[in-house]
Design a protein around this motif. Structure first.
Motif, short mmCIF file in Angstrom:
data_model
loop_
_atom_site.label_atom_id
_atom_site.label_comp_id
_atom_site.label_asym_id
_atom_site.label_seq_id
_atom_site.Cartn_x
_atom_site.Cartn_y
_atom_site.Cartn_z
N ARG A 1 -1.81 7.65 12.35
CA ARG A 1 -1.25 6.44 11.78
C ARG A 1 -0.07 6.74 10.87
NH1 ARG A 1 -6.73 6.37 11.35
NH2 ARG A 1 -7.78 4.89 12.73
N ALA A 2 1.00 5.98 11.06
CA ALA A 2 2.22 6.21 10.29
C ALA A 2 2.09 5.81 8.85
CB ALA A 2 3.39 5.47 10.92
N LEU A 3 1.00 5.18 8.50
CA LEU A 3 0.82 4.79 7.10
C LEU A 3 0.85 6.03 6.20
CD1 LEU A 3 0.31 2.09 5.71
CD2 LEU A 3 -2.10 2.68 5.61
N PHE B 1 10.25 -3.80 14.59
CA PHE B 1 9.09 -3.28 15.32
C PHE B 1 8.90 -4.05 16.62
CE2 PHE B 1 4.87 -1.71 16.03
CZ PHE B 1 4.13 -2.79 16.48
N TYR C 1 11.17 0.54 18.47
CA TYR C 1 11.89 -0.34 17.56
C TYR C 1 13.19 -0.78 18.21
CZ TYR C 1 8.97 1.58 13.76
OH TYR C 1 7.93 1.97 12.96
N TYR D 1 0.83 -1.19 0.00
CA TYR D 1 0.00 0.00 0.00
C TYR D 1 0.88 1.26 0.00
CZ TYR D 1 -3.47 3.45 1.11
OH TYR D 1 -4.27 4.56 1.07
N SER D 2 1.95 1.21 0.74
CA SER D 2 2.83 2.38 0.79
C SER D 2 4.26 1.97 1.06
CB SER D 2 2.36 3.36 1.88
OG SER D 2 2.56 2.81 3.17
N ILE E 1 7.20 9.53 1.51
CA ILE E 1 6.23 8.44 1.49
C ILE E 1 5.66 8.32 0.09
CG2 ILE E 1 3.97 7.62 2.30
CD1 ILE E 1 4.41 9.13 4.88
N SER F 1 -2.12 -3.94 8.62
CA SER F 1 -2.45 -2.88 9.57
C SER F 1 -2.22 -1.52 8.92
CB SER F 1 -1.60 -2.99 10.83
OG SER F 1 -0.28 -2.58 10.56
N ASN F 2 -2.93 -0.53 9.43
CA ASN F 2 -2.77 0.81 8.84
C ASN F 2 -1.77 1.65 9.61
OD1 ASN F 2 -4.15 1.32 11.13
ND2 ASN F 2 -5.98 2.13 10.16
N TYR F 3 -0.92 0.98 10.38
CA TYR F 3 0.06 1.76 11.14
C TYR F 3 1.43 1.09 11.21
CZ TYR F 3 -1.52 -1.64 14.61
OH TYR F 3 -1.86 -2.79 15.26
N LYS F 4 1.52 -0.19 10.92
CA LYS F 4 2.77 -0.89 11.14
C LYS F 4 3.59 -0.97 9.86
CE LYS F 4 2.49 -4.65 13.51
NZ LYS F 4 2.27 -6.06 13.87
N LEU F 5 4.82 -0.46 9.93
CA LEU F 5 5.75 -0.56 8.82
C LEU F 5 6.74 -1.68 9.10
CD1 LEU F 5 6.64 3.19 8.18
CD2 LEU F 5 4.96 1.79 6.98
N GLN G 1 7.30 9.30 10.57
CA GLN G 1 7.63 9.03 11.95
C GLN G 1 8.84 9.86 12.33
OE1 GLN G 1 7.76 4.87 13.13
NE2 GLN G 1 6.44 4.30 11.43
N HIS H 1 7.87 3.84 2.56
CA HIS H 1 8.46 5.00 3.24
C HIS H 1 9.98 4.87 3.16
CE1 HIS H 1 4.67 5.69 5.87
NE2 HIS H 1 4.38 4.77 4.98
N TYR I 1 3.39 -0.72 19.50
CA TYR I 1 2.76 0.49 18.98
C TYR I 1 1.65 0.93 19.93
CZ TYR I 1 -0.67 3.00 16.02
OH TYR I 1 -1.58 3.90 15.51
N PHE J 1 10.51 -2.66 8.07
CA PHE J 1 11.68 -2.03 7.47
C PHE J 1 12.65 -3.07 6.93
CE2 PHE J 1 11.32 2.46 8.37
CZ PHE J 1 10.40 2.52 9.39
N LEU K 1 15.18 -1.92 11.23
CA LEU K 1 14.43 -1.48 12.40
C LEU K 1 13.37 -2.54 12.70
CD1 LEU K 1 14.04 2.17 11.16
CD2 LEU K 1 15.54 1.39 12.98
N TYR L 1 5.86 4.51 18.75
CA TYR L 1 6.42 3.22 18.37
C TYR L 1 7.73 2.98 19.12
CZ TYR L 1 3.50 3.74 14.16
OH TYR L 1 2.47 3.92 13.28
#
Lengths: 112, 115
Positions: free
Chosen positions: B98-100, B45, B35, A29-30, A47, A96-100, B104, A32, B48, A102, B43, B33
């Motif tokens: 939301r970080a989406l 996770f 990490y 979806y995205s 982003i 989830s709409n918040y967890k990236l 951050q 970063h 959260y 990396f 990084l 968050y």
């Protein structure tokens, strides 16, 4: 799953160009992008959201190919200040709409 | 304005001891968050927090790790009975919701060394 970044490391001379890739095995979806200098906190670059857009930030730009589930970061006419480790963070479609998640990072060194 | 702050910047402890790491996010940021960054790794996770919602603890590696966030602001990450494999840099980050969709902002990290 963790995205795969390539190359793991690259050394440039000032003024040269570089491309850093970030690939995922699942639909994204995205994407970063962050840069971390040694001993410092990661700093946000940009982003990119689903839609295949391309963004630019000074001489640093990025593209997002959702069909290939891949993003590329382009650094043109590199400067000494570009040195650092570049991380991509990804968010999957339906996740989830918040967890990236990396990648392990790409170490970029720019020499004079 | 002030960025994300973390304390201590460095912590050396003996195996088996408990440690507490603190994070002060940017005022007004509802998302926080934690990490973990090990040498040569990305990084990882850990946990959260978002407003008053139940935290997502899915990244905590074992039950020796816990975290809380008081009053929607300061957060503390606690590691009990530390092990040598816990040695790493622990980074805290905050964002608007939301970080989406939002960047951050990372703190400088706490370097934990377990002897």
């Amino acid at each position: 799953q963790q995205p795969v970044q390539s190359p793991q490391a690259v050394i440039l001379r000032e003024g040269e160009d570089a491309v850093i890739n970030c690939s995922s095995s699942k639909a994204l979806y995205s994407v970063h992008w962050y840069r971390q200098k040694h001993g410092e906190a990661p700093v946000f670059l940009m982003i990119l959201l689903k839609g295949g857009e391309q963004k630019g930030h000074e001489k640093i730009s990025a593209s997002f190919n959702e069909k290939k589930q891949q993003s590329s970061l382009y650094l043109t006419a590199s400067q000494l200040s570009y040195s650092g480790t570049y991380f991509c963070g990804t968010a999957g479609v339906g996740g989830s709409n918040y967890k990236l998640t990396f990648g392990k990072g790409t170490l970029l060194t720019v020499n004079p | 304005g002030a960025g994300v702050s973390q304390s201590p910047s460095n912590k050396v402890t003996e195996k088996g001891k408990d440690v507490e790491l603190r994070c002060d996010p940017i005022s007004g940021h509802t998302a926080l968050y934690w990490y973990r960054q090990s040498l040569g790794q990305g990084l990882e996770f850990l946990i959260y927090f978002q407003g008053n919602s139940a935290p997502d603890k899915s990244g905590l590696p074992s039950d020796r790790f816990s975290a809380e966030r008081t009053g929607g602001s300061v957060s503390t990450l606690t590691i009990q009975r530390t092990q040598q494999e816990d040695s790493a840099v622990y980074l805290c980050a905050s964002s608007f919701e939301r970080a989406l969709y939002n960047e951050q902002f990372f703190g400088p990290g706490t370097r934990l060394t377990v002897l």
